[in-house]
Design a protein around this motif. Structure first.
Motif, PDB file in Angstrom:
ATOM      1  N   ASP A   1      16.166 -13.222  45.021  1.00 42.64           N
ATOM      2  CA  ASP A   1      14.926 -12.538  44.631  1.00 42.64           C
ATOM      3  C   ASP A   1      14.073 -12.092  45.813  1.00 42.64           C
ATOM      4  N   ALA A   2      14.372 -12.605  46.997  1.00 43.11           N
ATOM      5  CA  ALA A   2      13.612 -12.222  48.196  1.00 43.11           C
ATOM      6  C   ALA A   2      14.594 -12.114  49.359  1.00 43.11           C
ATOM      7  N   ARG A   3      15.138 -10.927  49.532  1.00 37.87           N
ATOM      8  CA  ARG A   3      16.144 -10.716  50.573  1.00 37.87           C
ATOM      9  C   ARG A   3      15.511 -10.856  51.960  1.00 37.87           C
ATOM     10  N   ARG A   4      16.307 -11.326  52.914  1.00 40.08           N
ATOM     11  CA  ARG A   4      15.844 -11.481  54.289  1.00 40.08           C
ATOM     12  C   ARG A   4      17.043 -11.472  55.219  1.00 40.08           C
ATOM     13  N   PRO A   5      16.830 -11.210  56.517  1.00 38.27           N
ATOM     14  CA  PRO A   5      17.958 -11.207  57.459  1.00 38.27           C
ATOM     15  C   PRO A   5      18.617 -12.587  57.537  1.00 38.27           C
ATOM     16  N   ILE A   6      19.944 -12.580  57.594  1.00 40.00           N
ATOM     17  CA  ILE A   6      20.719 -13.819  57.713  1.00 40.00           C
ATOM     18  C   ILE A   6      21.686 -13.652  58.880  1.00 40.00           C
ATOM     19  N   VAL A   7      21.690 -14.620  59.773  1.00 36.27           N
ATOM     20  CA  VAL A   7      22.606 -14.626  60.918  1.00 36.27           C
ATOM     21  C   VAL A   7      23.522 -15.830  60.756  1.00 36.27           C
ATOM     22  N   MET A   8      24.826 -15.607  60.874  1.00 35.84           N
ATOM     23  CA  MET A   8      25.771 -16.719  60.733  1.00 35.84           C
ATOM     24  C   MET A   8      26.606 -16.872  61.989  1.00 35.84           C
ATOM     25  N   PHE A   9      26.625 -18.108  62.506  1.00 36.28           N
ATOM     26  CA  PHE A   9      27.482 -18.475  63.630  1.00 36.28           C
ATOM     27  C   PHE A   9      28.552 -19.433  63.117  1.00 36.28           C
ATOM     28  N   THR A  10      29.802 -19.135  63.435  1.00 38.36           N
ATOM     29  CA  THR A  10      30.895 -19.991  62.986  1.00 38.36           C
ATOM     30  C   THR A  10      32.041 -19.930  63.977  1.00 38.36           C
ATOM     31  N   ASP A  11      32.873 -20.957  63.972  1.00 37.77           N
ATOM     32  CA  ASP A  11      34.095 -20.935  64.771  1.00 37.77           C
ATOM     33  C   ASP A  11      35.295 -20.620  63.888  1.00 37.77           C
ATOM     34  N   THR A  12      35.056 -20.422  62.601  1.00 40.40           N
ATOM     35  CA  THR A  12      36.126 -20.158  61.647  1.00 40.40           C
ATOM     36  C   THR A  12      36.535 -18.691  61.683  1.00 40.40           C
ATOM     37  N   GLU A  13      37.810 -18.439  61.951  1.00 37.22           N
ATOM     38  CA  GLU A  13      38.306 -17.065  62.030  1.00 37.22           C
ATOM     39  C   GLU A  13      38.913 -16.610  60.700  1.00 37.22           C
ATOM     40  N   ASP A  14      38.297 -16.997  59.624  1.00 33.20           N
ATOM     41  CA  ASP A  14      38.762 -16.647  58.283  1.00 33.20           C
ATOM     42  C   ASP A  14      38.174 -15.291  57.894  1.00 33.20           C
TER      43      ASP A  14
END
Length: 201
Positions: free
Chosen positions: A81-94
């Protein structure tokens, strides 16, 4: 002299069982040292939607490996209901997880590139990408609404021309008069005519 960028409020989200992960704490420390408001580190579990609703972060930064898909599910609920920027850091290469993340609204997806000191520049890029995407989304929605409005007006005019034997200009004038008398927009007046036709069969 360049103006300093505005401070952002940032919520850091981890895998459900990794709230005290060293990476998440390093991100929190680096952002705080760069003048950002860190709202805390939370697990990406079922409590996340309530936490996001209460804290209202400008940006969500996710550090996730083992629970990427589960975390994404809770983020989708939290930002529905309230969109916002999302940053994702991962080591998963999926690649499937990456596609799912981008489809869920993640603005920046970084694989094996976590450097606490570089998190803020990545956030800045994500914020700009998010703003651009939201602007396009708004333009598309406005265009869609205008198209739907034109369709409703044309349909209502056809009904008036058929039922009342009006010419196209007279049908249009009828709708304008109805809208003015009832304090409606032209599309709303058209929808009233269509609804009445549906009731009368």
């Amino acid at each position: 002299m360049n103006a300093q960028p505005a401070s952002l409020s940032v919520l850091i989200v981890t895998d459900p069982a990794s709230e005290s992960s060293a990476d998440a704490l390093a991100i929190a420390t680096a952002l705080a040292e760069q003048g950002q408001m860190v709202l805390g580190v939370r697990p990406g579990d079922a409590s996340l939607p309530d936490g996001v609703a209460r804290l209202k972060p400008d940006v969500i930064v996710v550090r996730s490996d083992s629970g990427v898909r589960d975390v994404l599910e809770h983020i989708v609920m939290a930002t529905r209901d309230a969109r916002r920027p999302i940053v994702m850091f991962t080591d998963t290469e999926d690649r499937g997880a990456m596609r799912q993340a981008l489809g869920a609204g993640v603005s920046a997806y970084v694989v094996k590139g976590l450097n606490a000191e570089r998190v803020l520049p990545v956030i800045d890029v994500a914020v700009e990408r998010f703003a651009t995407a939201e602007s396009l989304r708004s333009e598309l929605e406005t265009t869609r609404q205008e198209l739907e409005g034109r369709k409703a007006i044309d349909r209502a005019k056809r009904l008036l021309m058929t039922r009342k034997g009006l010419s196209e200009p007279d049908a249009h004038h009828f709708l304008q008069d109805l809208a003015m008398r009832r304090g409606l927009k032209l599309r709303e007046a058209a929808e009233r005519v269509i609804d009445m036709e549906s009731l009368l069969g």
